[in-house]
Design a protein around this motif. Sequence first.
Motif, PDB file in Angstrom:
ATOM      1  N   GLY A   1      13.434  -1.399   9.160  1.00  0.00           N
ATOM      2  CA  GLY A   1      12.463  -0.316   9.210  1.00  0.00           C
ATOM      3  C   GLY A   1      12.137   0.316   7.872  1.00  0.00           C
ATOM      4  O   GLY A   1      11.724   1.480   7.819  1.00  0.00           O
ATOM      5  N   GLU A   2      12.305  -0.460   6.811  1.00  0.00           N
ATOM      6  CA  GLU A   2      12.006   0.100   5.490  1.00  0.00           C
ATOM      7  C   GLU A   2      10.499   0.033   5.233  1.00  0.00           C
ATOM      8  O   GLU A   2       9.747  -0.622   5.964  1.00  0.00           O
ATOM      9  CB  GLU A   2      12.750  -0.708   4.411  1.00  0.00           C
ATOM     10  CG  GLU A   2      14.269  -0.652   4.511  1.00  0.00           C
ATOM     11  CD  GLU A   2      14.833   0.695   4.087  1.00  0.00           C
ATOM     12  OE1 GLU A   2      14.061   1.517   3.555  1.00  0.00           O
ATOM     13  OE2 GLU A   2      16.046   0.909   4.290  1.00  0.00           O
ATOM     14  N   SER A   3      10.074   0.706   4.138  1.00  0.00           N
ATOM     15  CA  SER A   3       8.648   0.713   3.814  1.00  0.00           C
ATOM     16  C   SER A   3       8.275  -0.594   3.108  1.00  0.00           C
ATOM     17  O   SER A   3       9.118  -1.374   2.701  1.00  0.00           O
ATOM     18  CB  SER A   3       8.330   1.893   2.904  1.00  0.00           C
ATOM     19  OG  SER A   3       8.835   1.630   1.614  1.00  0.00           O
ATOM     20  N   ALA A   4       6.961  -0.790   2.976  1.00  0.00           N
ATOM     21  CA  ALA A   4       6.467  -1.996   2.300  1.00  0.00           C
ATOM     22  C   ALA A   4       6.897  -2.029   0.833  1.00  0.00           C
ATOM     23  O   ALA A   4       7.102  -3.091   0.263  1.00  0.00           O
ATOM     24  CB  ALA A   4       4.952  -2.069   2.410  1.00  0.00           C
ATOM     25  N   TRP A   5       7.032  -0.832   0.226  1.00  0.00           N
ATOM     26  CA  TRP A   5       7.464  -0.785  -1.181  1.00  0.00           C
ATOM     27  C   TRP A   5       8.885  -1.314  -1.322  1.00  0.00           C
ATOM     28  O   TRP A   5       9.181  -2.058  -2.254  1.00  0.00           O
ATOM     29  CB  TRP A   5       7.421   0.649  -1.727  1.00  0.00           C
ATOM     30  CG  TRP A   5       6.044   1.184  -1.951  1.00  0.00           C
ATOM     31  CD1 TRP A   5       5.512   2.288  -1.377  1.00  0.00           C
ATOM     32  CD2 TRP A   5       5.026   0.645  -2.813  1.00  0.00           C
ATOM     33  NE1 TRP A   5       4.221   2.486  -1.810  1.00  0.00           N
ATOM     34  CE2 TRP A   5       3.901   1.493  -2.702  1.00  0.00           C
ATOM     35  CE3 TRP A   5       4.961  -0.452  -3.658  1.00  0.00           C
ATOM     36  CZ2 TRP A   5       2.723   1.272  -3.411  1.00  0.00           C
ATOM     37  CZ3 TRP A   5       3.784  -0.679  -4.357  1.00  0.00           C
ATOM     38  CH2 TRP A   5       2.685   0.172  -4.228  1.00  0.00           C
ATOM     39  N   VAL A   6       9.751  -0.901  -0.373  1.00  0.00           N
ATOM     40  CA  VAL A   6      11.126  -1.411  -0.402  1.00  0.00           C
ATOM     41  C   VAL A   6      11.105  -2.923  -0.200  1.00  0.00           C
ATOM     42  O   VAL A   6      11.839  -3.671  -0.845  1.00  0.00           O
ATOM     43  CB  VAL A   6      11.993  -0.715   0.659  1.00  0.00           C
ATOM     44  CG1 VAL A   6      13.392  -1.307   0.689  1.00  0.00           C
ATOM     45  CG2 VAL A   6      12.053   0.781   0.397  1.00  0.00           C
ATOM     46  N   GLY A   7      10.198  -3.370   0.701  1.00  0.00           N
ATOM     47  CA  GLY A   7      10.039  -4.801   0.906  1.00  0.00           C
ATOM     48  C   GLY A   7       9.641  -5.508  -0.371  1.00  0.00           C
ATOM     49  O   GLY A   7      10.142  -6.598  -0.682  1.00  0.00           O
ATOM     50  N   LEU A   8       8.762  -4.869  -1.118  1.00  0.00           N
ATOM     51  CA  LEU A   8       8.313  -5.437  -2.394  1.00  0.00           C
ATOM     52  C   LEU A   8       9.475  -5.575  -3.365  1.00  0.00           C
ATOM     53  O   LEU A   8       9.679  -6.635  -3.975  1.00  0.00           O
ATOM     54  CB  LEU A   8       7.226  -4.544  -2.986  1.00  0.00           C
ATOM     55  CG  LEU A   8       6.618  -4.969  -4.312  1.00  0.00           C
ATOM     56  CD1 LEU A   8       5.753  -6.190  -4.129  1.00  0.00           C
ATOM     57  CD2 LEU A   8       5.786  -3.842  -4.908  1.00  0.00           C
ATOM     58  N   ALA A   9      10.244  -4.490  -3.482  1.00  0.00           N
ATOM     59  CA  ALA A   9      11.393  -4.528  -4.393  1.00  0.00           C
ATOM     60  C   ALA A   9      12.387  -5.586  -3.925  1.00  0.00           C
ATOM     61  O   ALA A   9      12.928  -6.353  -4.739  1.00  0.00           O
ATOM     62  CB  ALA A   9      12.060  -3.150  -4.439  1.00  0.00           C
ATOM     63  N   GLY A  10      12.610  -5.639  -2.606  1.00  0.00           N
ATOM     64  CA  GLY A  10      13.537  -6.631  -2.063  1.00  0.00           C
ATOM     65  C   GLY A  10      13.071  -8.048  -2.365  1.00  0.00           C
ATOM     66  O   GLY A  10      13.870  -8.915  -2.719  1.00  0.00           O
ATOM     67  N   ALA A  11      11.747  -8.264  -2.241  1.00  0.00           N
ATOM     68  CA  ALA A  11      11.207  -9.598  -2.504  1.00  0.00           C
ATOM     69  C   ALA A  11      11.487 -10.012  -3.945  1.00  0.00           C
ATOM     70  O   ALA A  11      11.925 -11.138  -4.214  1.00  0.00           O
ATOM     71  CB  ALA A  11       9.704  -9.609  -2.222  1.00  0.00           C
ATOM     72  N   VAL A  12      11.240  -9.080  -4.867  1.00  0.00           N
ATOM     73  CA  VAL A  12      11.425  -9.406  -6.283  1.00  0.00           C
ATOM     74  C   VAL A  12      12.905  -9.644  -6.582  1.00  0.00           C
ATOM     75  O   VAL A  12      13.271 -10.623  -7.256  1.00  0.00           O
ATOM     76  CB  VAL A  12      10.853  -8.275  -7.165  1.00  0.00           C
ATOM     77  CG1 VAL A  12      11.240  -8.477  -8.607  1.00  0.00           C
ATOM     78  CG2 VAL A  12       9.338  -8.236  -7.025  1.00  0.00           C
ATOM     79  N   ILE A  13      13.768  -8.775  -6.057  1.00  0.00           N
ATOM     80  CA  ILE A  13      15.198  -8.912  -6.353  1.00  0.00           C
ATOM     81  C   ILE A  13      15.752 -10.206  -5.757  1.00  0.00           C
ATOM     82  O   ILE A  13      16.489 -10.948  -6.413  1.00  0.00           O
ATOM     83  CB  ILE A  13      15.961  -7.680  -5.824  1.00  0.00           C
ATOM     84  CG1 ILE A  13      15.569  -6.449  -6.638  1.00  0.00           C
ATOM     85  CG2 ILE A  13      17.469  -7.901  -5.897  1.00  0.00           C
ATOM     86  CD1 ILE A  13      16.030  -5.144  -6.050  1.00  0.00           C
ATOM     87  N   ALA A  14      15.353 -10.488  -4.502  1.00  0.00           N
ATOM     88  CA  ALA A  14      15.857 -11.716  -3.869  1.00  0.00           C
ATOM     89  C   ALA A  14      15.402 -12.949  -4.632  1.00  0.00           C
ATOM     90  O   ALA A  14      16.179 -13.890  -4.845  1.00  0.00           O
ATOM     91  CB  ALA A  14      15.374 -11.789  -2.415  1.00  0.00           C
ATOM     92  N   ALA A  15      14.144 -12.934  -5.082  1.00  0.00           N
ATOM     93  CA  ALA A  15      13.640 -14.096  -5.821  1.00  0.00           C
ATOM     94  C   ALA A  15      14.365 -14.238  -7.159  1.00  0.00           C
ATOM     95  O   ALA A  15      14.676 -15.347  -7.593  1.00  0.00           O
ATOM     96  CB  ALA A  15      12.140 -13.964  -6.038  1.00  0.00           C
TER      97      ALA A  15
END
Lengths: 330, 289
Positions: A82-96
């Motif tokens: 249930g996080e925001s899209a911004w957190v999703g963005l940060a997560g995407a970058v960190i995971a990559a």
Amino acid sequence: MSRFPAARLAGVAALALLGFLLPRLLGGSAHVYDTLTTIAIFSAMSYGLDIILSDLGEISLAHTAFFATGAYAAAILVVNYGESAWVGLAGAVIAALALALVLGLITLRTREFAFSLVTYAAAVVCMNIAANWDFLGGSDGIVGIPPLALTLGRFSFVAGRPAQFWPVAYLLLLFVLYVVARFRRSRLGQAALMVHMNPRLAAMCGLDANQVRLHVFLVSAPISALAGWLYAFQRAYVGTDLFDTYFLVLMLTGVILAGRRLLLGPLFGTALLLGQKNFASLGAYGDALVLGTVLVGVLCLCPRGLASLWRRRAIPGPEAPSLPGGPVSG
Amino acid sequence: MNVAQQFANGIIIGHAYALVAVGWTLLLGAARLVNFGHGQMYMMGAFVAWWLMSATGLPYAAAVPLAVLVGALLGALMQRLFLRLTLSQDLVNLMIATLGFGQILQGAAGLAFGAKPERLTSPLQAITLGGARVSCSAQDVLLVGATIVVFLGLHWVLRRSRFGAAVRMVAEDPPLAALYGLRVAPVYLAIFAFEGAAVAFAATLVAPRTPILTSIGFEQVVMTFVVVVLGGIGSVGGSYVAGLLLGLYTAFFSALVSPAYTTASVFALLIVVMVVRPGKLAASGGFAR
């Protein structure tokens, strides 16, 4: 042009504005918006591969995995936590970045086809893990990704329909273009090119080839992951089909079709390919056939891309030094 | 766990890996070409045999040689397409071109054969041999026997025949071979045709074990790649041994740990080997030994 920075800036700004209005100029239907948004996302994905292929001179086949990593990270954070899209963005970058670091270290000492084979195998392994690990949704994937909602202070923006997605996708594309252009002029970009074109000279200049390669890998992966992040919201679903070779071949063809080391090359190539797919589709298999034919055709007929044909005609004169395969791809 | 049965499974799977990889081993050793369309060529071989049997009613024994012939033609077609890139040793572009070729095959197979899983049936699959503790099908015995014959035959051709000498010469130095008066293009044609024929042959023997889909090529190629790398790049004998060991490893891994993560564990194995013996990934020396 570089002597008139103001004029150049105005030119770029005019081009950027024209690009933004393009869907409206093309009729403004939902299908046009959808197609152009997809073109923006997939060309952003291709730029991640572009700097490996064009600047480092290696073929990474793991970029579908970075793309999928971005999409999966966004989906898991937004849907399951249930996080925001911004957190999703940060997560995407960190995971990559994390995946790129691991893969980069593994492939550090491999070159040419060994590098490609290991990255290919890595993509298959990532797909296998995604298909079997329940945390990543297993073979069902993750469904029910909500519309993209971006909040910045008091300003908030929700993109549900294709037309609302376009500004985000377009901004993402512009950002990626800026990063790639900056990269090419940066110290790292120059070093990558030198390591690619003349490894001995690079070594004599005190460059550590392995370090340069790792750094370029780390720049490249988040670019494809950003595209994956937005694609997850556009499609509202992520699954193992993100690892499909179709995306891989699409990226490669997009980069090669126009010509390597051209800033707008991957955008142009991706636009041509997706234009066919979205406006003159021959079904999934027919499109795969077309894509493969275009790739093989370009490589067999003009391996330096379509732009090289145009340039050859524009500047008659002594042939460019004909190293085997051309100076860029050798 | 029935250790003896897993051991037998491992030997059978190992021979399957080795047979699927043999064409690529030669291609890599002799032409320095990594064929990313290999998995799709495998898929094509299996589907051509399936189509021949279901559409024309041919028996399995007749479908196998015809599928091999189609495979050889595909290999030859690939060589005609990529001749310029092969002769100029433009390896980066060649690699991408083989990916495109695989994409063409996959698209064409989807259009021709549809998206449903199919089953290539061999009459030998139904015949069970062995006793209560260890059993296998007659198809498995055929697979193991055929693999051994193909490897021995290839070894003999490369080491003992004039043609094999030509292949080794082209592998060593194509321009020098041409200077010597050897016509390089037919040698490449033969190598590519062998790659196509060998992988189609492997497909017709291996595919009856599992259902086939037009999308199986993507994963199929990974095991081949691991066999080729572990065996020492371009080494024919090495890839036989590597295939066998890998078969035993995957058989015991799926029985003891998890069948779902077999590919991942093989990848991990590959990385361990790369870290311990990094020289293995350099294409040199070991060809045709």
